[in-house]
Write a protein that holds these residues in place. Sequence first.
Motif, PDB file in Angstrom:
ATOM      1  N   GLN A 113     -11.836  41.993  23.741  1.00  0.00           N
ATOM      2  CA  GLN A 113     -13.263  42.271  23.873  1.00  0.00           C
ATOM      3  C   GLN A 113     -14.056  41.218  23.088  1.00  0.00           C
ATOM      4  O   GLN A 113     -13.743  40.968  21.919  1.00  0.00           O
ATOM      5  CB  GLN A 113     -13.499  43.667  23.277  1.00  0.00           C
ATOM      6  N   ILE A 114     -15.039  40.579  23.718  1.00  0.00           N
ATOM      7  CA  ILE A 114     -15.868  39.619  22.977  1.00  0.00           C
ATOM      8  C   ILE A 114     -16.972  40.397  22.265  1.00  0.00           C
ATOM      9  O   ILE A 114     -17.718  41.140  22.902  1.00  0.00           O
ATOM     10  CB  ILE A 114     -16.507  38.573  23.918  1.00  0.00           C
ATOM     11  N   HIS A 115     -17.065  40.217  20.962  1.00  0.00           N
ATOM     12  CA  HIS A 115     -18.093  40.916  20.206  1.00  0.00           C
ATOM     13  C   HIS A 115     -19.466  40.390  20.616  1.00  0.00           C
ATOM     14  O   HIS A 115     -19.616  39.206  20.953  1.00  0.00           O
ATOM     15  CB  HIS A 115     -17.878  40.726  18.696  1.00  0.00           C
ATOM     16  N   GLU A 116     -20.474  41.288  20.550  1.00  0.00           N
ATOM     17  CA  GLU A 116     -21.821  40.920  21.016  1.00  0.00           C
ATOM     18  C   GLU A 116     -22.389  39.682  20.329  1.00  0.00           C
ATOM     19  O   GLU A 116     -23.031  38.840  20.955  1.00  0.00           O
ATOM     20  CB  GLU A 116     -22.771  42.102  20.795  1.00  0.00           C
ATOM     21  N   ARG A 117     -22.150  39.583  18.999  1.00  0.00           N
ATOM     22  CA  ARG A 117     -22.710  38.424  18.294  1.00  0.00           C
ATOM     23  C   ARG A 117     -21.950  37.146  18.658  1.00  0.00           C
ATOM     24  O   ARG A 117     -22.520  36.069  18.748  1.00  0.00           O
ATOM     25  CB  ARG A 117     -22.684  38.653  16.776  1.00  0.00           C
ATOM     26  N   ALA A 118     -20.641  37.310  18.884  1.00  0.00           N
ATOM     27  CA  ALA A 118     -19.850  36.143  19.308  1.00  0.00           C
ATOM     28  C   ALA A 118     -20.337  35.683  20.678  1.00  0.00           C
ATOM     29  O   ALA A 118     -20.506  34.483  20.928  1.00  0.00           O
ATOM     30  CB  ALA A 118     -18.372  36.521  19.356  1.00  0.00           C
ATOM     31  N   GLU A 119     -20.614  36.643  21.552  1.00  0.00           N
ATOM     32  CA  GLU A 119     -21.112  36.320  22.893  1.00  0.00           C
ATOM     33  C   GLU A 119     -22.436  35.550  22.787  1.00  0.00           C
ATOM     34  O   GLU A 119     -22.624  34.505  23.434  1.00  0.00           O
ATOM     35  CB  GLU A 119     -21.317  37.623  23.675  1.00  0.00           C
TER      36      GLU A 119
END
Length: 227
Positions: free
Chosen positions: A73-79
Amino acid sequence: MKGKLIVFEGGEGGGKTTQIQLLRDWLLKQQQSSPFLSKSIDLEVIITREPGGTKLGQALRGLLLDTNVSGEQIHERAELLLYAADRAQHIEALIKPLIERGAIVLCDRFTDSTIAYQGYGRGLDLELIQQLNHIATGGLNSDLTFWLDIDINIGLARAKNRGKIDRMEQADMRFHQLVKKGYQELAKTNNLIVRIDANMTREKVQEQIQEIMEQKLKEWVDILPNK
Ligand code: Z5A
């Protein structure tokens, strides 16, 4: 800068890709013979997109949109930061040099996508996103943005018909509603964003876009490169 950046925005399946290509063809025709321009223009029209307008961007696009690539899962901040990295590279390696040499750049998604998707859709801090957008673009803004406003169900049905469903398209209805709200709010405060009714046929949508472009070309004719 001599060139112009024209952005296409909106929810899934709105017809951005289709309309960008139609607009490129129409723009190139205007330099051969335009009934409404006072002088001949020499247009270089380049189509690009975010994410994925550069080689680095293509790799980032795979990570961002393909459900299987990262395997987690890509974390929102990483995205958010991956979209910003894509944009910073896109601006420096492609968009800025093109605009400096007088090209018209037609870009499928730009900074408003981050506000609509990561800001309104995911709920990340809007002020932080504005700052990040500024860092990524170095202050280069769109000269005109077409918001292809489409009914969410019609857009998703079009995207499904086309075949490929990516990570964002799998998001639930609430997410798509929030994204739409984001574009509505953006259009209220920025008069360079023009709402286009994208529920119509390809031809009717293109007519709306051409009408706006005609006005813009008249306005820009002395800035754009001449023949
Ligand atoms: N994203 C983000 O979250 N944050 C960011 O900062 C950025 C992006 C930059 C990839 O975008 C994803 O990245 C996007 C947001 C996120 N979310 N998703 N998914 P994309 O541009 O690559 O993908 P998209 O937004 O999903 O675009 P799309 O689905 O490819 O649609 P489109 O380019 O707007 O439409 P199209 O391909 O021209 O048309 C879709 C289909 O409908 C196709 O079969 C057409 O032939 C058909 N079509 C087009 N116009 C019509 C009309 N008028 N009538 C009937 N059928 C039509």
